[in-house]
Design an enzyme around this catalytic site. Structure first.
Site, PDB file in Angstrom:
ATOM      1  N   HIS A 127       0.975   6.300   1.686  1.00 44.07           N
ATOM      2  CA  HIS A 127       1.717   7.288   2.474  1.00 44.07           C
ATOM      3  C   HIS A 127       2.938   7.861   1.747  1.00 44.07           C
ATOM      4  O   HIS A 127       3.543   8.816   2.219  1.00 44.07           O
ATOM      5  CB  HIS A 127       2.034   6.734   3.857  1.00 44.07           C
TER       6      HIS A 127
ATOM      7  N   GLU B 269      -8.603   0.509  -2.973  1.00 45.31           N
ATOM      8  CA  GLU B 269      -9.462   0.568  -1.778  1.00 45.31           C
ATOM      9  C   GLU B 269     -10.402   1.744  -1.942  1.00 45.31           C
ATOM     10  O   GLU B 269      -9.976   2.853  -2.292  1.00 45.31           O
ATOM     11  CB  GLU B 269      -8.617   0.764  -0.522  1.00 45.31           C
TER      12      GLU B 269
ATOM     13  N   GLU C 245     -11.107  -9.339   2.918  1.00 44.35           N
ATOM     14  CA  GLU C 245      -9.858  -8.989   3.589  1.00 44.35           C
ATOM     15  C   GLU C 245     -10.174  -8.828   5.077  1.00 44.35           C
ATOM     16  O   GLU C 245     -11.039  -8.039   5.459  1.00 44.35           O
ATOM     17  CB  GLU C 245      -9.274  -7.687   3.020  1.00 44.35           C
TER      18      GLU C 245
ATOM     19  N   ASN D 163       0.856  -1.191   0.000  1.00 41.56           N
ATOM     20  CA  ASN D 163       0.000   0.000   0.000  1.00 41.56           C
ATOM     21  C   ASN D 163       0.894   1.243   0.000  1.00 41.56           C
ATOM     22  O   ASN D 163       1.684   1.449   0.928  1.00 41.56           O
ATOM     23  CB  ASN D 163      -0.910  -0.044   1.242  1.00 41.56           C
TER      24      ASN D 163
ATOM     25  N   ARG E 140      -6.876  12.813   0.639  1.00 41.83           N
ATOM     26  CA  ARG E 140      -5.769  13.256   1.500  1.00 41.83           C
ATOM     27  C   ARG E 140      -4.429  12.672   1.080  1.00 41.83           C
ATOM     28  O   ARG E 140      -3.390  13.199   1.420  1.00 41.83           O
ATOM     29  CB  ARG E 140      -6.053  12.924   2.972  1.00 41.83           C
TER      30      ARG E 140
ATOM     31  N   HIS F  12      -3.709  -4.376   7.736  1.00 39.81           N
ATOM     32  CA  HIS F  12      -3.824  -3.196   8.605  1.00 39.81           C
ATOM     33  C   HIS F  12      -2.931  -3.356   9.833  1.00 39.81           C
ATOM     34  O   HIS F  12      -3.068  -4.306  10.585  1.00 39.81           O
ATOM     35  CB  HIS F  12      -5.265  -2.912   9.072  1.00 39.81           C
TER      36      HIS F  12
ATOM     37  N   ARG G  11      -9.359   8.195  -1.134  1.00 40.20           N
ATOM     38  CA  ARG G  11     -10.318   8.629  -0.111  1.00 40.20           C
ATOM     39  C   ARG G  11     -11.165   9.773  -0.635  1.00 40.20           C
ATOM     40  O   ARG G  11     -10.743  10.532  -1.513  1.00 40.20           O
ATOM     41  CB  ARG G  11      -9.587   9.057   1.158  1.00 40.20           C
TER      42      ARG G  11
ATOM     43  N   HIS H 146      -5.602   3.607  -1.699  1.00 44.27           N
ATOM     44  CA  HIS H 146      -6.932   4.004  -1.214  1.00 44.27           C
ATOM     45  C   HIS H 146      -7.229   5.413  -1.709  1.00 44.27           C
ATOM     46  O   HIS H 146      -6.546   6.354  -1.319  1.00 44.27           O
ATOM     47  CB  HIS H 146      -6.912   3.947   0.323  1.00 44.27           C
TER      48      HIS H 146
ATOM     49  N   THR I  79      -8.465   3.846   8.198  1.00 47.27           N
ATOM     50  CA  THR I  79      -9.664   3.012   8.253  1.00 47.27           C
ATOM     51  C   THR I  79      -9.755   2.369   9.627  1.00 47.27           C
ATOM     52  O   THR I  79      -8.864   1.622  10.021  1.00 47.27           O
ATOM     53  CB  THR I  79      -9.591   1.929   7.147  1.00 47.27           C
TER      54      THR I  79
END
Ligand code: PXP
Length: 249
Positions: free
Chosen positions: A15, A75, A156, A12, A54, A193, A50, A48, A106
């Site tokens: 970030h 996502e 998941e 992922n 962000r 996660h 969003r 993801h 999340t």
């Protein structure tokens, strides 16, 4: 490494975009991060998009699909806007997650059992477009059963409570039980996660799991050792956990 025992690693890269967006320019570039992750042994890229954008942007998603050879797992919240974006971009997979504007990340799993009727047409539209649908859920029997009733190919399991527990044994047992139940119902089982070098082993050893999706730790670790080393270090720990689980009588 391949075959039924291979546990896929989805990296992922949200970030990377978080850091880029802190200064509003184009560095560090998440597409470059996806290429580095691919070369270092990632099996897929997860991002993801969003509602508040962000981290990932719409343009990032389009570029990840167009320019990166690895399958993209998008996502997304179950909203009309995200459905339209998924249908326009056609990622390999879409993982439906709950989303609240004020949350830092999340927080919980999707309440599939409580939203079965509203999710059904949504899941159907994605599936008809050839997108492999996954539902991000807590490791609870009623959520697994609801996901199976919806006919999605993948779930998941949310590993956040396991990752943050002072005594993770109970949470690990919940993951193991939910993975067993889901696999018996014919679902492909992923998890993610909060996973890190320190806690990935017992999760990677769950035999029913086919894929882990890991982000924040890898991008944070990359600050110290580089993204390629962070990804290959995770890959090595996952493979070692699988090997020792397989070697058990
Ligand atoms: N899986 C899902 C469904 C997520 O929402 C996230 C966080 O975006 C992850 C996996 C990765 O979590 P982390 O960044 O804590 O590794």
């Amino acid at each position: 490494m391949s075959g039924p025992r291979h546990l896929r690693l989805g990296v992922n890269i949200d970030h990377v975009a978080t850091i880029r967006n802190a200064r509003g320019g184009d560095h560090p570039c998440p597409i470059r991060a996806a290429h580095v992750a691919a070369a270092a042994g990632a099996d897929g890229i997860t991002a993801h998009l969003r509602e508040d954008r962000r981290h990932m942007t719409d343009a990032d998603i389009a570029r990840l699909v167009a320019e990166v050879a690895l399958p993209l797992n998008l996502e997304m919240a179950a909203t009309p806007e995200m459905l339209a974006i998924a249908l326009a971009n056609r990622p390999h997979a879409a993982c439906i997650v709950p989303e609240r504007r004020a949350e830092r990340t999340t927080e919980g799993g999707l309440d599939v059992a409580g939203q079965e009727a509203s999710l059904r047409p949504f899941v159907a539209r994605l599936g008809e477009a050839g997108i492999r649908v996954s539902l991000f859920i807590a490791p609870e029997a009623r959520q697994v059963e609801a996901a199976a009733r919806l006919g999605v190919p993948v779930i998941e399991l949310h590993t956040g409570p396991y990752a943050h527990a002072a005594e993770p044994g109970v949470e690990l047992a919940r993951l193991e039980e939910a993975a067993r139940l889901a696999a018996a119902a014919g679902l492909e089982v992923h998890a993610g996660h909060g996973l890190s070098y320190a806690n990935v082993g017992p999760v990677a050893a769950i035999p029913e799991l086919a894929e882990l999706n890991i982000g924040h730790f890898l991008i944070g670790e990359a600050v110290f050792c580089g993204l390629a080393e962070a990804v290959s270090g995770m890959r090595a720990r996952m493979d070692a956990a699988r090997r020792s689980a397989n070697a058990r009588p």
